[in-house]
Design a protein around this motif. Structure first.
Motif, PDB file in Angstrom:
ATOM      1  N   GLY A  29      38.157  34.421  42.177  1.00 22.22           N
ATOM      2  CA  GLY A  29      37.611  35.776  42.184  1.00 22.22           C
ATOM      3  C   GLY A  29      36.584  36.050  41.112  1.00 22.22           C
ATOM      4  N   SER A  44      33.180  45.386  50.176  1.00 21.44           N
ATOM      5  CA  SER A  44      34.602  45.112  49.922  1.00 21.44           C
ATOM      6  C   SER A  44      35.388  44.861  51.193  1.00 21.44           C
ATOM      7  N   GLU A  51      36.154  42.163  52.649  1.00 22.75           N
ATOM      8  CA  GLU A  51      37.076  41.024  52.537  1.00 22.75           C
ATOM      9  C   GLU A  51      37.865  41.030  51.240  1.00 22.75           C
ATOM     10  N   GLY A  52      37.733  42.088  50.457  1.00 21.94           N
ATOM     11  CA  GLY A  52      38.432  42.165  49.177  1.00 21.94           C
ATOM     12  C   GLY A  52      37.534  42.702  48.088  1.00 21.94           C
ATOM     13  N   THR A  53      38.121  43.101  46.958  1.00 27.82           N
ATOM     14  CA  THR A  53      37.364  43.754  45.897  1.00 27.82           C
ATOM     15  C   THR A  53      37.085  42.870  44.687  1.00 27.82           C
ATOM     16  N   SER A  54      37.506  41.610  44.722  1.00 31.26           N
ATOM     17  CA  SER A  54      37.206  40.738  43.581  1.00 31.26           C
ATOM     18  C   SER A  54      35.696  40.541  43.474  1.00 31.26           C
ATOM     19  N   ARG A  85      34.436  37.907  46.026  1.00 31.14           N
ATOM     20  CA  ARG A  85      34.474  38.349  47.418  1.00 31.14           C
ATOM     21  C   ARG A  85      33.369  39.348  47.726  1.00 31.14           C
ATOM     22  N   ARG A  86      33.057  40.216  46.763  1.00 32.85           N
ATOM     23  CA  ARG A  86      31.982  41.189  46.987  1.00 32.85           C
ATOM     24  C   ARG A  86      30.626  40.484  47.098  1.00 32.85           C
ATOM     25  N   CYS A 104      30.392  38.649  50.413  1.00 32.62           N
ATOM     26  CA  CYS A 104      30.150  39.607  51.491  1.00 32.62           C
ATOM     27  C   CYS A 104      28.677  39.998  51.532  1.00 32.62           C
TER      28      CYS A 104
END
Length: 293
Positions: free
Chosen positions: A21, A49, A51-54, A57-58, A61
């Motif tokens: 992350g 976000s 696929e996630g907020t790490s 991942r941002r 994306c």
């Protein structure tokens, strides 16, 4: 949109240290500032976000959903930052032919003639806004809350705090759980998670509420901290009885009002309160003491 192969993404993960992350040396806040200042992109916007907020991942994306010119600008900016880190730390390259492979990847996703194209603020849904205007609007809302009925004011204060934290990209989490006029929530500052308890009642709060909230924070993860917001502040007797060296810092409505009036980011206020607590052990330091002229 750029078309990345799985091998391309693995290479980018390796080059930019996006395992677990993380991304390079960025904290959540410094990455937000980097994308805002260097690229005019709000990387904290919910569109990144999915696929996630790490941090990793941002960015993945963004790379997999943005137009090709934007993807190239982002990759080039991240590469420059990576090279700056390596030069400053005199770190040896650990990835075989990293620069050559990176330039080849850019070339493979860039259409002819695209290198000179400049795309300004490519995400209309995530513009960089004027901080002064945001502060003025929040200050007006805070002032108007005083005339609300207690029940309505509680809900409006909940919304106000969410927007206040979001103004500094603190990733405030909702919904806040409302009990009477007590709002519970959380936000992320650097690598720390802060739990929030806020009260808007007519009198300053005493030691009992501080001990109760500290007990909640103490039951969470070791790295959790607490921000206790009392619009009317806390009594001096309560602060003294609460003691020093706690995991909770306090903020008053006066702190918030003055910060907005002086257009000081709320994240900076919290950071200085934490530094003051670390240096003196005091749970509460007034804004005027933290930002002396």
């Amino acid at each position: 949109m750029a078309n990345f192969k799985s091998t391309d993404m693995r290479f980018l993960d390796s080059v930019f240290g996006m395992s677990g992350g993380y991304v390079l040396d960025f904290s959540n806040r410094t990455m937000s500032n980097f994308f805002s200042e260097e690229l005019e992109i709000d990387i904290d916007h919910e569109m990144f976000s999915a696929e996630g907020t790490s941090k990793a991942r941002r960015i993945r994306c963004l790379l997999q959903s943005a137009d090709t010119p934007t993807v190239c600008r982002v990759l080039e900016a991240l590469w420059r930052h990576r090279q700056t880190i390596r030069e400053e730390t005199k770190a040896e390259e650990t990835i075989s032919n990293a620069e050559g492979r990176f330039l080849s990847l850019l070339e493979s996703i860039r259409a002819p003639g695209l290198a000179s194209e400049v795309v300004q603020n490519p995400f209309a849904a995530a513009p960089v806004v004027d901080h002064g205007q945001v502060c003025d609007a929040l200050k007006k809302r805070l002032y108007e809350l005083r005339d609300q009925s207690p029940q309505k004011r509680g809900y409006e204060f909940e919304s106000f705090l969410k927007d206040l934290f979001d103004s500094s990209r603190l990733q405030a989490r909702t919904p806040f759980s409302l009990v009477g006029e007590q709002i519970n929530g959380s936000f992320q500052l650097g690598n720390e998670t802060y739990l929030v308890e806020a009260k808007w009642v007519k009198d300053p709060r005493g030691v009992a509420e501080l001990h109760t909230f500290h007990g909640k924070v103490d039951q969470k993860a070791a790295w959790a901290r607490g921000l206790f917001i009392s619009y009317r502040g806390s009594t001096q007797e309560g602060l003294q009885a609460f003691g020093r060296g706690r995991k909770v810092v306090c903020m008053s409505g006066e702190d918030i009002d003055k910060a907005l009036g002086r257009r000081i980011a709320i994240a900076e206020v919290i950071e200085r309160k934490v530094r003051a607590a670390a240096a003196t052990g005091a749970t509460h330091a007034p804004l005027d003491d933290l930002f002396k002229a």
